[in-house]
Design a protein around this motif. Structure first.
Motif, PDB file in Angstrom:
ATOM      1  N   LEU A 297     -29.198 -14.214  52.016  1.00  0.00           N
ATOM      2  CA  LEU A 297     -29.008 -13.082  51.106  1.00  0.00           C
ATOM      3  C   LEU A 297     -30.260 -12.221  50.992  1.00  0.00           C
ATOM      4  N   SER A 298     -31.410 -12.797  51.302  1.00  0.00           N
ATOM      5  CA  SER A 298     -32.649 -12.026  51.236  1.00  0.00           C
ATOM      6  C   SER A 298     -33.264 -11.801  52.612  1.00  0.00           C
ATOM      7  N   GLY A 299     -32.512 -12.131  53.661  1.00  0.00           N
ATOM      8  CA  GLY A 299     -32.975 -11.870  55.021  1.00  0.00           C
ATOM      9  C   GLY A 299     -33.947 -12.910  55.559  1.00  0.00           C
ATOM     10  N   LEU A 300     -34.001 -14.072  54.941  1.00  0.00           N
ATOM     11  CA  LEU A 300     -34.890 -15.137  55.407  1.00  0.00           C
ATOM     12  C   LEU A 300     -34.091 -16.187  56.176  1.00  0.00           C
ATOM     13  N   ASN A 301     -34.744 -16.819  57.148  1.00  0.00           N
ATOM     14  CA  ASN A 301     -34.072 -17.939  57.789  1.00  0.00           C
ATOM     15  C   ASN A 301     -34.300 -19.192  56.942  1.00  0.00           C
TER      16      ASN A 301
END
Length: 252
Positions: free
Chosen positions: A159-163
């Protein structure tokens, strides 16, 4: 008070060695190292007592070298059986402490902002280029920005673009940021556990070194004494048991 160093015992088994572990200089952290420090103090005291007993046995005119070795071995076994149990107990306690602190630093994070604001924060970070996103997350952690960090780490990584790996590492950094004492204690008990596991074999070795052996020597061609054999207390005990069987009286 600084303990007097007994040179018969390796420095790694001296209680003063604990002062080199991380966090020892802080009273609130040092508290979790007290058990390990007491363990080493007990260990050195008992090893010193064995060395003293060996020296005393050597002055007893009624004891042969073999009898003196067996007497010291019995004394050492009685003292060190308690020490080895304490060693196992400390290792277990430290392992449990590690698990507890790891659990505290892995507790779920709850968002501190409203659902709408938390969603907008995550959307903002997801829209950033990856390098900027990483830098922004690191800056939020350093600043102790609870609203931002709880919004990012209290929701799934995507949701925050992190893996997943980055999300997990950043979450741990945040947990350590807001729980510094727990993080310091975890580092301290982890180091103590590693120390106890590493020096355990040394403790056993020094126990047997303190008891010693009987060396058999002979002269070589140049007149020097060389060791041709060593008899341990265990080997002597077996020979004694075999000899004692010759004196067993037949049952009526």
């Amino acid at each position: 008070m600084v303990d007097e160093v007994d040179t018969r015992i390796p420095l790694d088994l001296h209680p003063g060695a604990i002062a080199n572990l991380p966090g020892y200089e802080e009273e609130e952290v040092r508290a979790v190292l007290n058990g390990t420090e007491r363990l080493l103090r007990t260990t050195t005291e008992n090893l010193a007592a064995i060395h003293d007993a060996k020296a005393a046995a050597a002055t007893d005119p009624t004891l042969t070298p073999a009898a003196a070795l067996l007497k010291v071995d019995d004394y050492a076994s009685a003292r060190m059986s308690t020490v080895t149990k304490q060693w196992d107990q400390i290792a277990s306690t430290l392992a449990n402490n590690i698990a507890q602190y790891e659990k505290e630093l892995s507790a779920p994070i709850i968002a501190k902002a409203s659902q709408m604001v938390s969603g907008e924060i995550r959307s903002h970070f997801k829209s950033l280029p990856q390098s900027e996103r990483v830098s922004a997350v690191q800056a939020a952690i350093r600043a102790g920005d609870e609203v931002t960090c709880s919004s990012l780490f209290g929701a799934p990584a995507y949701l925050s673009g992190l893996n997943e790996e980055m999300h997990r590492e950043f979450t741990r950094l945040w947990q350590e940021k807001v729980n510094p004492l727990v993080a310091k204690r975890l580092r301290a008990v982890s180091a103590a556990h590693e120390y106890v596991e590493r020096t355990g074999p040394l403790m056993l070795k020094e126990w047997h070194n303190a008891v010693g052996v009987i060396e058999e020597t002979r002269e070589d061609r140049s007149g020097r004494r060389i060791v041709v054999g060593r008899s341990t207390a265990s080997a002597i005990r077996k020979k004694k048991a075999s000899a004692d069987q010759r004196f067993a009286l037949p049952a009526n």
